[in-house]
Design a protein around this motif. Structure first.
Motif, PDB file in Angstrom:
ATOM      1  N   PHE A  31    -123.110 -37.217 -36.183  1.00 13.98           N
ATOM      2  CA  PHE A  31    -124.399 -36.788 -35.640  1.00 13.98           C
ATOM      3  C   PHE A  31    -125.094 -35.813 -36.588  1.00 13.98           C
ATOM      4  N   ALA A  32    -124.312 -34.968 -37.258  1.00 14.38           N
ATOM      5  CA  ALA A  32    -124.898 -34.055 -38.237  1.00 14.38           C
ATOM      6  C   ALA A  32    -125.520 -34.839 -39.393  1.00 14.38           C
ATOM      7  N   ARG A  33    -124.852 -35.898 -39.812  1.00 10.41           N
ATOM      8  CA  ARG A  33    -125.398 -36.718 -40.895  1.00 10.41           C
ATOM      9  C   ARG A  33    -126.705 -37.387 -40.465  1.00 10.41           C
ATOM     10  N   ALA A  34    -126.736 -37.890 -39.229  1.00 15.11           N
ATOM     11  CA  ALA A  34    -127.960 -38.538 -38.742  1.00 15.11           C
ATOM     12  C   ALA A  34    -129.121 -37.551 -38.719  1.00 15.11           C
ATOM     13  N   ARG A  35    -128.847 -36.316 -38.297  1.00 13.13           N
ATOM     14  CA  ARG A  35    -129.917 -35.311 -38.282  1.00 13.13           C
ATOM     15  C   ARG A  35    -130.350 -34.963 -39.698  1.00 13.13           C
ATOM     16  N   ALA A  36    -129.375 -34.774 -40.587  1.00 15.62           N
ATOM     17  CA  ALA A  36    -129.699 -34.375 -41.956  1.00 15.62           C
ATOM     18  C   ALA A  36    -130.496 -35.457 -42.682  1.00 15.62           C
ATOM     19  N   GLU A  37    -130.166 -36.723 -42.427  1.00  9.51           N
ATOM     20  CA  GLU A  37    -130.832 -37.825 -43.115  1.00  9.51           C
ATOM     21  C   GLU A  37    -132.002 -38.386 -42.317  1.00  9.51           C
ATOM     22  N   ASP A  38    -132.228 -37.815 -41.121  1.00  7.74           N
ATOM     23  CA  ASP A  38    -133.346 -38.225 -40.266  1.00  7.74           C
ATOM     24  C   ASP A  38    -133.326 -39.733 -40.021  1.00  7.74           C
ATOM     25  N   ARG A  39    -132.175 -40.212 -39.562  1.00  6.76           N
ATOM     26  CA  ARG A  39    -132.029 -41.642 -39.288  1.00  6.76           C
ATOM     27  C   ARG A  39    -131.528 -41.847 -37.861  1.00  6.76           C
ATOM     28  N   PRO A  40    -131.942 -42.933 -37.225  1.00  4.74           N
ATOM     29  CA  PRO A  40    -131.384 -43.243 -35.903  1.00  4.74           C
ATOM     30  C   PRO A  40    -129.936 -43.701 -36.028  1.00  4.74           C
ATOM     31  N   ILE A  41    -129.293 -43.825 -34.888  1.00  2.00           N
ATOM     32  CA  ILE A  41    -127.876 -44.189 -34.841  1.00  2.00           C
ATOM     33  C   ILE A  41    -127.726 -45.589 -34.268  1.00  2.00           C
ATOM     34  N   PHE A  42    -126.894 -46.383 -34.923  1.00  2.00           N
ATOM     35  CA  PHE A  42    -126.468 -47.681 -34.401  1.00  2.00           C
ATOM     36  C   PHE A  42    -125.069 -47.466 -33.825  1.00  2.00           C
ATOM     37  N   LEU A  43    -124.975 -47.461 -32.500  1.00  3.60           N
ATOM     38  CA  LEU A  43    -123.698 -47.240 -31.817  1.00  3.60           C
ATOM     39  C   LEU A  43    -123.163 -48.582 -31.333  1.00  3.60           C
ATOM     40  N   SER A  44    -121.967 -48.920 -31.775  1.00  2.00           N
ATOM     41  CA  SER A  44    -121.322 -50.175 -31.378  1.00  2.00           C
ATOM     42  C   SER A  44    -120.024 -49.846 -30.658  1.00  2.00           C
ATOM     43  N   ILE A  45    -119.915 -50.299 -29.408  1.00  5.98           N
ATOM     44  CA  ILE A  45    -118.750 -50.001 -28.572  1.00  5.98           C
ATOM     45  C   ILE A  45    -118.057 -51.310 -28.214  1.00  5.98           C
ATOM     46  N   GLY A  46    -116.758 -51.356 -28.396  1.00  3.39           N
ATOM     47  CA  GLY A  46    -115.988 -52.550 -28.053  1.00  3.39           C
ATOM     48  C   GLY A  46    -114.525 -52.198 -27.896  1.00  3.39           C
ATOM     49  N   TYR A  47    -113.673 -53.208 -28.008  1.00  8.64           N
ATOM     50  CA  TYR A  47    -112.233 -52.966 -27.918  1.00  8.64           C
ATOM     51  C   TYR A  47    -111.507 -54.071 -28.667  1.00  8.64           C
ATOM     52  N   ALA A  48    -110.245 -53.833 -28.975  1.00 10.45           N
ATOM     53  CA  ALA A  48    -109.534 -54.655 -29.952  1.00 10.45           C
ATOM     54  C   ALA A  48    -109.352 -56.096 -29.515  1.00 10.45           C
ATOM     55  N   THR A  49    -109.252 -56.356 -28.218  1.00  8.90           N
ATOM     56  CA  THR A  49    -108.966 -57.713 -27.751  1.00  8.90           C
ATOM     57  C   THR A  49    -110.199 -58.401 -27.182  1.00  8.90           C
ATOM     58  N   CYS A  50    -111.381 -57.909 -27.537  1.00  8.17           N
ATOM     59  CA  CYS A  50    -112.645 -58.445 -27.023  1.00  8.17           C
ATOM     60  C   CYS A  50    -113.102 -59.618 -27.893  1.00  8.17           C
ATOM     61  N   HIS A  51    -113.182 -60.811 -27.307  1.00 12.67           N
ATOM     62  CA  HIS A  51    -113.520 -62.017 -28.069  1.00 12.67           C
ATOM     63  C   HIS A  51    -114.905 -61.921 -28.698  1.00 12.67           C
ATOM     64  N   TRP A  52    -115.921 -61.542 -27.917  1.00 14.73           N
ATOM     65  CA  TRP A  52    -117.280 -61.510 -28.455  1.00 14.73           C
ATOM     66  C   TRP A  52    -117.487 -60.348 -29.416  1.00 14.73           C
ATOM     67  N   CYS A  53    -116.647 -59.322 -29.311  1.00 16.23           N
ATOM     68  CA  CYS A  53    -116.663 -58.274 -30.341  1.00 16.23           C
ATOM     69  C   CYS A  53    -116.248 -58.870 -31.685  1.00 16.23           C
ATOM     70  N   HIS A  54    -115.220 -59.736 -31.650  1.00 15.59           N
ATOM     71  CA  HIS A  54    -114.784 -60.398 -32.885  1.00 15.59           C
ATOM     72  C   HIS A  54    -115.895 -61.288 -33.434  1.00 15.59           C
ATOM     73  N   VAL A  55    -116.570 -62.004 -32.545  1.00 13.74           N
ATOM     74  CA  VAL A  55    -117.623 -62.917 -32.989  1.00 13.74           C
ATOM     75  C   VAL A  55    -118.729 -62.140 -33.698  1.00 13.74           C
ATOM     76  N   MET A  56    -119.190 -61.047 -33.089  1.00 13.35           N
ATOM     77  CA  MET A  56    -120.270 -60.270 -33.703  1.00 13.35           C
ATOM     78  C   MET A  56    -119.807 -59.637 -35.011  1.00 13.35           C
ATOM     79  N   ALA A  57    -118.543 -59.220 -35.053  1.00 11.75           N
ATOM     80  CA  ALA A  57    -118.019 -58.644 -36.294  1.00 11.75           C
ATOM     81  C   ALA A  57    -118.032 -59.673 -37.418  1.00 11.75           C
ATOM     82  N   HIS A  58    -117.545 -60.886 -37.129  1.00 13.22           N
ATOM     83  CA  HIS A  58    -117.484 -61.917 -38.172  1.00 13.22           C
ATOM     84  C   HIS A  58    -118.884 -62.336 -38.613  1.00 13.22           C
ATOM     85  N   GLU A  59    -119.801 -62.471 -37.657  1.00 12.99           N
ATOM     86  CA  GLU A  59    -121.149 -62.932 -37.989  1.00 12.99           C
ATOM     87  C   GLU A  59    -121.961 -61.877 -38.727  1.00 12.99           C
ATOM     88  N   SER A  60    -121.855 -60.628 -38.273  1.00 11.97           N
ATOM     89  CA  SER A  60    -122.790 -59.604 -38.749  1.00 11.97           C
ATOM     90  C   SER A  60    -122.134 -58.468 -39.521  1.00 11.97           C
TER      91      SER A  60
END
Length: 700
Positions: A31-60
């Motif tokens: 959060f300190a870095r975001a303030r210092a660089e004046d950038r918004p935050i991309f927050l990604s929340i998931g878990y290790a056994t989440c199928h669609w988390c894997h899909v988004m990780a592989h694609e993007s």
């Protein structure tokens, strides 16, 4: 080169350590870095056994072009929802407010001071079907941040204001009569008479709803409640949601028939299923339910237990880059592995066909792979094959063992090896009940190991309970305290060791001290000294598992009955009052909490046995006390000597409960008014039947 997630203790975060995205863990530095660089935050929340988390990780997230855009536009933060359920809970509420739905992966765009202005779940790499993809979305948000930031900040202000209004809405009040009956009728209205379960698809097991139905039947005699619960339990046990080769339940069913599961296996699901199948066996005596509970315990102890006690969190749905492949079988495989007669039996029993019953996710075509399932009960299947049930079970077990041995050579799905206090508490509670009711000593021992590990190792230097230990130790939440208290109560019920009761009381007091809402009643999810988030949440809704407030209220009622402490009973009533408006608005969404409300309403049933635990006469009285399904009853043992003095100190109302003429004695009390003691087990059974008349069993 690995990013800042490489040293994390979370398997989910480590999965993203080699992404070209410059991920950072949740914390002040990001959060300190975001303030210092004046950038918004991309927050990604998931878990290790989440199928669609894997899909988004592989694609993007593994794609250099997407990563370059993200690194230029945002400070990128990854959160494991299982490590930080408090963060997940707040931002999932944001997603539901903004989009009307939620799920994982959860994607939040927010200001450096954590105020969200955009929410989504899975986002594809490329735009399709009217949904903006990452390659379009990221530059658009970056441009808005540069040229029209006021609009984004205004949106963030509105979101936070709405979130605060939701968290601060009045919820307390007087409980109206008939809430449990309303919940029962709501469940009955959504019951699927053709396939069992509730609603259409996907179907989630929600074992606590089934436990509510069992207890509602026990309380009222409504056989429809018992029939709905037992029909659903049979359908799940026979369906593809159950792993017929290695045991354990998958997460949920994608169809009405309980055939095609989402294949991940969660520790908390195993715990809740073990609890409800054990309870169903107590209610009905049906062996299929006992067998299922035993096999869940066997799976968890075999595949999920850590070497030093306690249990890992989950097993993934994916292996070899595909969902479910570890669990699927072709007809040809089965014929090649088993002799011809056994193969024919297995193919017929498990519904295996040449074309298969599993469809490719992208094309929808059958793949030739089969999800094993039972089309009918073992008794009916045996009759159709001309076998007696015992012979059928024996031969099908031979087939299962052969397939299990072969499956062990396949690439296994990832196991998330986190040891979490809340899920371990839940699993320990379940295994303790399996051990007590079904006489499974290994399950009881595993329950004790798990509870002891959490008690011993998940503590801060100051002694406070932790949610998770490791490189980033996380302070304990309400669920950690409530579920571990439940474990100690179940361990006391199973062992009748005073130390277990003392630990339950100590942890309950810690929960009251750290989480109680002194203004509105009930328990906050985070402790008074936890990291401040946008709002401090107080959850009553029973979701995939019961809420912390539901379990805490149940614990308070049980402890009040075991000890005679009116202050604990008053706190339980205050939890119910704090949730009154939520309960009135949606009774069936609070089934575990309603079960606690019903238990608190009484009548109570306390059974106190005074005698040496090793005395066979004491054991006969204990067996009589445990011979019936009595979900609202509590059992207390007053042993001889120092252990007995310990129990009397914890439960002063037992001061005069003593053995009679040197013989163990049982005292049956209703609302703390006790009958004359008896030394005769049959008389104790008669008194119990008189106090709580047996109910008619299921008609289905």
């Amino acid at each position: 080169m690995p990013n800042r997630l490489a040293g994390s203790s979370s398997p989910y975060l480590r999965q993203h350590a080699d992404n070209p995205v410059d991920w950072q863990p949740w914390g002040d530095a990001a959060f300190a870095r975001a303030r210092a660089e004046d950038r918004p935050i991309f927050l990604s929340i998931g878990y290790a056994t989440c199928h669609w988390c894997h899909v988004m990780a592989h694609e993007s997230f593994e794609d250099p072009a997407v990563a370059a855009l993200m690194n230029d536009a945002f400070v990128n933060i990854k959160v494991d929802r299982e490590e930080r359920p408090d963060v997940d809970q707040v931002y999932m509420t944001v997603c539901q407010l903004l989009t009307g739905s939620g799920g994982w992966p959860l994607t939040i765009l927010m200001t450096p001071d954590r105020r969200p202005f955009f929410a989504a779940t899975y986002i594809p790499r490329d735009s399709r079907h009217g949904r903006a993809g990452m390659l379009e979305l990221v530059p658009r948000v970056q441009e808005l941040w540069r040229t029209d930031r006021a609009t984004l900040l205004d949106s963030a202000h509105q979101v936070v204001s709405h979130l605060e209004a939701v968290a601060g809405r009045p919820r307390a009040g007087a409980l109206p009569a008939g809430l449990a009956e309303r919940a029962f009728h709501q469940l009955a209205a959504s019951f699927d008479a053709a396939h069992a379960g509730f609603g259409d698809r996907p179907k989630f097991p929600s074992p606590h709803n089934l436990m509510f139905l069992l207890q509602h039947w026990s309380r009222t005699g409504a056989t429809e409640a018992l029939d709905m619960a037992t029909a659903t339990l049979r359908a799940m046990r026979r369906g593809g949601i159950w792993d017929h080769v290695g045991y354990g339940f998958h997460r949920y069913s994608t169809d009405r028939q309980w055939l095609v599961p989402h294949f991940e296996k969660m520790l908390y699901d195993q715990a809740m299923h073990a609890l409800v199948y054990t309870e169903a066996f107590q209610a009905t005596g049906e062996e299929e339910f006992a067998r299922t509970a035993r096999e869940i315990a066997a799976y968890v102890m075999r595949d999920m237990e850590a070497a030093d006690g306690g249990f890992h969190s989950a097993e993934d749905a994916d292996s070899e880059g595909e969902e479910g492949v570890f669990y699927l079988w072709t007809e040809g495989e089965i014929r090649s592995l088993l002799d011809a007669p056994l193969a024919e039996l297995a193919i017929a029993a498990w519904g295996v066909t040449r074309d298969g019953n599993y469809h490719d996710e992208s094309t929808g075509r059958r793949t030739g792979a089969n999800i094993l399932h039972l089309r009918e009960s073992a008794r009916d299947a045996a009759a159709h094959l001309g076998l007696d049930p015992a012979g059928f079970d024996e031969r099908l077990e031979s087939a299962r063992a052969a397939l299990f041995a072969v499956r062990g050579r396949r690439e296994r799905p990832l196991r998330d090896d986190k040891v979490l206090a809340d899920w371990n508490g839940l699993m320990a509670a379940a295994l303790a009940r399996v051990g007590r009711v079904l006489g499974e000593r290994p399950a009881l021992d595993a329950a004790r190991r798990a509870a002891e590990r959490v008690h011993r190792t998940l503590r801060s230097p100051g002694g406070a309970l932790l949610h998770h230990a490791g490189a980033e130790a996380v302070p304990g939440f309400l669920d950690d305290h409530a579920f571990l208290t439940w474990a100690w109560l179940e361990l006391y019920d199973a062992t009748l060791e005073p130390e277990c009761l003392a630990r339950a009381l100590d942890l309950q007091q810690e929960t009251l001290d750290r989480f109680w809402d002194t203004t509105g009643g009930g328990f906050f999810f985070t402790a008074h000294d936890s990291e401040p988030l946008l709002v401090r949440d107080k959850e009553f809704h029973d979701g995939a598992i019961p809420s912390g407030n539901s379990v805490a209220m149940t614990n308070l009622v049980r402890l009040a009955r075991l000890t005679g402490r009116a202050d604990l009973a008053a706190r339980a009533e205050a939890v119910a009052a704090a949730a009154a408006r939520d309960l009135q608005a949606a009774p069936a969404a609070h089934c575990h909490l309603l079960a606690a409300v019903q238990m608190a309403a009484g009548p109570s049933l306390e059974i106190v046995i005074a005698g040496d635990a090793a005395d066979p006469a004491t054991q006969r009285l204990l067996a009589a006390a445990r011979s019936r399904y009595l979900p609202a009853a509590v059992l207390l043992l007053i042993p001889e000597g120092e252990p007995g003095r310990t129990v009397r100190a914890l439960a002063p109302f037992t001061e005069r409960h003593e053995s009679i003429g040197g013989r163990p004695a049982a005292y049956l009390c209703r609302d703390f008014a006790c009958r004359l003691p008896t030394t005769d087990p049959e008389e104790l059974r008669r008194l119990i039947d008189e106090a709580a008349p047996p109910r008619p069993t299921a008609t289905g």
